[in-house]
Design a protein around this motif. Structure first.
Motif, PDB file in Angstrom:
ATOM      1  N   MET A  13       1.557   9.510 -11.646  1.00  0.00           N
ATOM      2  CA  MET A  13       1.567   8.050 -11.744  1.00  0.00           C
ATOM      3  C   MET A  13       1.266   7.623 -13.172  1.00  0.00           C
ATOM      4  O   MET A  13       0.624   8.360 -13.924  1.00  0.00           O
ATOM      5  CB  MET A  13       0.504   7.445 -10.811  1.00  0.00           C
ATOM      6  CG  MET A  13       0.742   7.646  -9.338  1.00  0.00           C
ATOM      7  SD  MET A  13      -0.479   6.733  -8.366  1.00  0.00           S
ATOM      8  CE  MET A  13      -2.001   7.538  -8.885  1.00  0.00           C
ATOM      9  N   PRO A  14       1.709   6.427 -13.562  1.00  0.00           N
ATOM     10  CA  PRO A  14       1.398   5.922 -14.897  1.00  0.00           C
ATOM     11  C   PRO A  14      -0.067   5.511 -15.030  1.00  0.00           C
ATOM     12  O   PRO A  14      -0.751   5.316 -14.031  1.00  0.00           O
ATOM     13  CB  PRO A  14       2.321   4.704 -15.025  1.00  0.00           C
ATOM     14  CG  PRO A  14       2.574   4.259 -13.618  1.00  0.00           C
ATOM     15  CD  PRO A  14       2.580   5.506 -12.806  1.00  0.00           C
TER      16      PRO A  14
ATOM     17  N   LEU B 271      -4.699  -1.170   1.767  1.00  0.00           N
ATOM     18  CA  LEU B 271      -4.644  -1.670   0.389  1.00  0.00           C
ATOM     19  C   LEU B 271      -3.554  -0.926  -0.370  1.00  0.00           C
ATOM     20  O   LEU B 271      -3.251   0.231  -0.055  1.00  0.00           O
ATOM     21  CB  LEU B 271      -5.990  -1.463  -0.301  1.00  0.00           C
ATOM     22  CG  LEU B 271      -7.226  -1.984   0.445  1.00  0.00           C
ATOM     23  CD1 LEU B 271      -8.498  -1.488  -0.234  1.00  0.00           C
ATOM     24  CD2 LEU B 271      -7.211  -3.503   0.496  1.00  0.00           C
ATOM     25  N   GLU B 272      -2.983  -1.557  -1.383  1.00  0.00           N
ATOM     26  CA  GLU B 272      -1.906  -0.944  -2.157  1.00  0.00           C
ATOM     27  C   GLU B 272      -2.222  -0.978  -3.646  1.00  0.00           C
ATOM     28  O   GLU B 272      -2.814  -1.932  -4.143  1.00  0.00           O
ATOM     29  CB  GLU B 272      -0.590  -1.704  -1.942  1.00  0.00           C
ATOM     30  CG  GLU B 272      -0.125  -1.797  -0.518  1.00  0.00           C
ATOM     31  CD  GLU B 272       1.118  -2.680  -0.413  1.00  0.00           C
ATOM     32  OE1 GLU B 272       1.675  -3.077  -1.469  1.00  0.00           O
ATOM     33  OE2 GLU B 272       1.534  -2.991   0.714  1.00  0.00           O
ATOM     34  N   ALA B 273      -1.789   0.064  -4.356  1.00  0.00           N
ATOM     35  CA  ALA B 273      -1.894   0.087  -5.818  1.00  0.00           C
ATOM     36  C   ALA B 273      -0.720   0.875  -6.373  1.00  0.00           C
ATOM     37  O   ALA B 273      -0.253   1.835  -5.747  1.00  0.00           O
ATOM     38  CB  ALA B 273      -3.212   0.717  -6.258  1.00  0.00           C
ATOM     39  N   ALA B 274      -0.243   0.464  -7.556  1.00  0.00           N
ATOM     40  CA  ALA B 274       0.940   1.089  -8.152  1.00  0.00           C
ATOM     41  C   ALA B 274       0.592   2.142  -9.198  1.00  0.00           C
ATOM     42  O   ALA B 274       1.469   2.865  -9.671  1.00  0.00           O
ATOM     43  CB  ALA B 274       1.838   0.014  -8.779  1.00  0.00           C
ATOM     44  N   ASN B 275      -0.674   2.237  -9.584  1.00  0.00           N
ATOM     45  CA  ASN B 275      -1.079   3.253 -10.554  1.00  0.00           C
ATOM     46  C   ASN B 275      -2.566   3.561 -10.372  1.00  0.00           C
ATOM     47  O   ASN B 275      -3.281   2.861  -9.639  1.00  0.00           O
ATOM     48  CB  ASN B 275      -0.796   2.796 -11.995  1.00  0.00           C
ATOM     49  CG  ASN B 275      -1.547   1.519 -12.350  1.00  0.00           C
ATOM     50  OD1 ASN B 275      -2.777   1.512 -12.438  1.00  0.00           O
ATOM     51  ND2 ASN B 275      -0.808   0.426 -12.520  1.00  0.00           N
ATOM     52  N   GLY B 276      -3.030   4.605 -11.038  1.00  0.00           N
ATOM     53  CA  GLY B 276      -4.397   5.053 -10.854  1.00  0.00           C
ATOM     54  C   GLY B 276      -5.447   4.064 -11.297  1.00  0.00           C
ATOM     55  O   GLY B 276      -6.486   3.916 -10.649  1.00  0.00           O
TER      56      GLY B 276
ATOM     57  N   ASP C 278       0.858   4.561  -5.127  1.00  0.00           N
ATOM     58  CA  ASP C 278       2.132   5.175  -5.506  1.00  0.00           C
ATOM     59  C   ASP C 278       2.918   4.174  -6.342  1.00  0.00           C
ATOM     60  O   ASP C 278       2.881   2.966  -6.073  1.00  0.00           O
ATOM     61  CB  ASP C 278       2.939   5.568  -4.267  1.00  0.00           C
ATOM     62  CG  ASP C 278       3.993   6.630  -4.580  1.00  0.00           C
ATOM     63  OD1 ASP C 278       4.941   6.314  -5.324  1.00  0.00           O
ATOM     64  OD2 ASP C 278       3.846   7.763  -4.079  1.00  0.00           O
ATOM     65  N   ASP C 279       3.614   4.667  -7.358  1.00  0.00           N
ATOM     66  CA  ASP C 279       4.400   3.765  -8.196  1.00  0.00           C
ATOM     67  C   ASP C 279       5.807   3.544  -7.652  1.00  0.00           C
ATOM     68  O   ASP C 279       6.631   2.905  -8.303  1.00  0.00           O
ATOM     69  CB  ASP C 279       4.458   4.279  -9.645  1.00  0.00           C
ATOM     70  CG  ASP C 279       5.072   5.668  -9.744  1.00  0.00           C
ATOM     71  OD1 ASP C 279       5.172   6.345  -8.695  1.00  0.00           O
ATOM     72  OD2 ASP C 279       5.449   6.070 -10.857  1.00  0.00           O
ATOM     73  N   GLU C 280       6.082   4.052  -6.457  1.00  0.00           N
ATOM     74  CA  GLU C 280       7.365   3.814  -5.804  1.00  0.00           C
ATOM     75  C   GLU C 280       7.163   2.822  -4.658  1.00  0.00           C
ATOM     76  O   GLU C 280       6.673   3.201  -3.580  1.00  0.00           O
ATOM     77  CB  GLU C 280       7.955   5.115  -5.256  1.00  0.00           C
ATOM     78  CG  GLU C 280       8.264   6.154  -6.317  1.00  0.00           C
ATOM     79  CD  GLU C 280       8.846   7.426  -5.714  1.00  0.00           C
ATOM     80  OE1 GLU C 280       9.456   7.338  -4.628  1.00  0.00           O
ATOM     81  OE2 GLU C 280       8.678   8.487  -6.325  1.00  0.00           O
ATOM     82  N   PRO C 281       7.522   1.555  -4.845  1.00  0.00           N
ATOM     83  CA  PRO C 281       7.294   0.545  -3.801  1.00  0.00           C
ATOM     84  C   PRO C 281       7.942   0.913  -2.471  1.00  0.00           C
ATOM     85  O   PRO C 281       7.402   0.589  -1.406  1.00  0.00           O
ATOM     86  CB  PRO C 281       7.930  -0.724  -4.387  1.00  0.00           C
ATOM     87  CG  PRO C 281       7.908  -0.498  -5.865  1.00  0.00           C
ATOM     88  CD  PRO C 281       8.115   0.970  -6.058  1.00  0.00           C
TER      89      PRO C 281
ATOM     90  N   GLU D 241      -9.829   0.247  -9.545  1.00  0.00           N
ATOM     91  CA  GLU D 241     -10.464  -1.071  -9.446  1.00  0.00           C
ATOM     92  C   GLU D 241     -10.570  -1.507  -7.985  1.00  0.00           C
ATOM     93  O   GLU D 241     -11.588  -2.049  -7.556  1.00  0.00           O
ATOM     94  CB  GLU D 241      -9.681  -2.105 -10.268  1.00  0.00           C
ATOM     95  CG  GLU D 241      -9.767  -1.893 -11.768  1.00  0.00           C
ATOM     96  CD  GLU D 241     -11.221  -1.817 -12.258  1.00  0.00           C
ATOM     97  OE1 GLU D 241     -12.011  -2.721 -11.908  1.00  0.00           O
ATOM     98  OE2 GLU D 241     -11.559  -0.844 -12.960  1.00  0.00           O
ATOM     99  N   LEU D 242      -9.490  -1.291  -7.220  1.00  0.00           N
ATOM    100  CA  LEU D 242      -9.528  -1.611  -5.792  1.00  0.00           C
ATOM    101  C   LEU D 242     -10.578  -0.764  -5.067  1.00  0.00           C
ATOM    102  O   LEU D 242     -11.288  -1.251  -4.195  1.00  0.00           O
ATOM    103  CB  LEU D 242      -8.158  -1.372  -5.150  1.00  0.00           C
ATOM    104  CG  LEU D 242      -7.102  -2.468  -5.318  1.00  0.00           C
ATOM    105  CD1 LEU D 242      -5.767  -1.980  -4.763  1.00  0.00           C
ATOM    106  CD2 LEU D 242      -7.528  -3.748  -4.605  1.00  0.00           C
TER     107      LEU D 242
END
Length: 256
Positions: free
Chosen positions: A58-59, A32-37, A8-11, A42-43
């Motif tokens: 998401m961006p 695990l966390e990611a801010a975009n697709g 999610d791009d909202e922390p 990659e994760l």
């Protein structure tokens, strides 16, 4: 234990999930966390998580494209989309393309907890189905290969399958069915199957019991009787000796 990827791009949403979800209760040991697709993909390639919560909007790469790529890499991953009402139609479309569930923002603690529990339930059910398939395939291989459809080996296997629940079925009974002496069948059996009649029968019956434990809600004494054990305690002891788990422990473990 399970690995969860939150995208999610909202922390603030990710921090909220980390703070109010009881991961221990869900057997989730890694988040695990990611801010975009793109970052999420990659994760995903590196960690192959079991569960994913991803926003649709998401961006760099939207949630639907990410979900499609993740499913291609690991078809059994369970993915739920988190989205606002403006993207509700996309969430519905996602369900049709392999995404497992969705929840609409704003989300509460209970929303996320229940959503993750549902995803874990789907993982467990998939594992149970895989185990059942393996066991069934093993039984089919025992009876359907070309070598085993001719001669005494096939006849013996057919008698065993027919009498799996027959407490009275014995080497003498088998010999009578084959119109051979008991001593000859004893020697023949060991040549064909590499073990004694009694050891083989116990193994086959316990393997069938595993299948019933995975695929039914039968009580232990019912399973014992259906695979030819007249004493449920002896059945439990034999099962534990073969699989290092009691029938109840095996059933519980299969749900984890």
């Amino acid at each position: 234990m399970y690995t969860l990827l939150v995208v999610d791009d909202e922390p603030i949403l990710i921090r909220g999930i980390r703070s109010f979800v009881d991961f221990d209760a869900l057997s989730i040991n890694e988040v695990l966390e990611a801010a975009n697709g793109e970052e999420a993909l990659e994760l995903f390639k590196t960690h192959k998580p079991d569960l994913v919560l991803a926003d649709i909007n998401m961006p760099k790469m939207n949630g639907l494209d990410f979900a499609s790529a993740a499913k291609a890499l690991k078809p059994d991953v369970k993915i739920a989309m988190i989205t606002g009402y403006d993207y509700f139609d996309y969430a519905v479309a996602a369900l049709k393309t392999g995404v497992d569930d969705y929840v609409l923002k704003p989300v509460s603690k209970n929303d996320i907890q229940e959503l993750l529990q549902k995803l874990i339930g789907k993982v467990q059910e998939a594992h149970r189905q895989q185990e059942v398939t393996k066991l069934v395939d093993g039984l089919i291989q025992l009876t359907d290969s070309e070598e085993e459809t001719t001669g005494y080996k096939y006849q013996i296997q057919q008698e065993i399958n027919t009498n799996i629940d027959n407490i009275e079925f014995s080497l003498a009974t088998l010999a009578s069915k084959l119109a051979l002496s008991t001593s000859y069948v004893s020697t023949l059996f060991k040549q064909l199957f590499g073990t004694t009649f009694q050891q083989y029968m116990i193994a086959v019956r316990l393997d069938r019991a595993k299948l019933l434990l995975l695929s039914t809600d039968m009580k232990m004494y019912e399973i014992a009787a259906s695979v030819g054990f007249d004493d449920p305690n002896y059945f439990s002891a034999a099962f534990k000796k073969r699989f290092s788990l009691s029938p109840n422990q095996f059933k519980e473990k299969s749900r984890e």
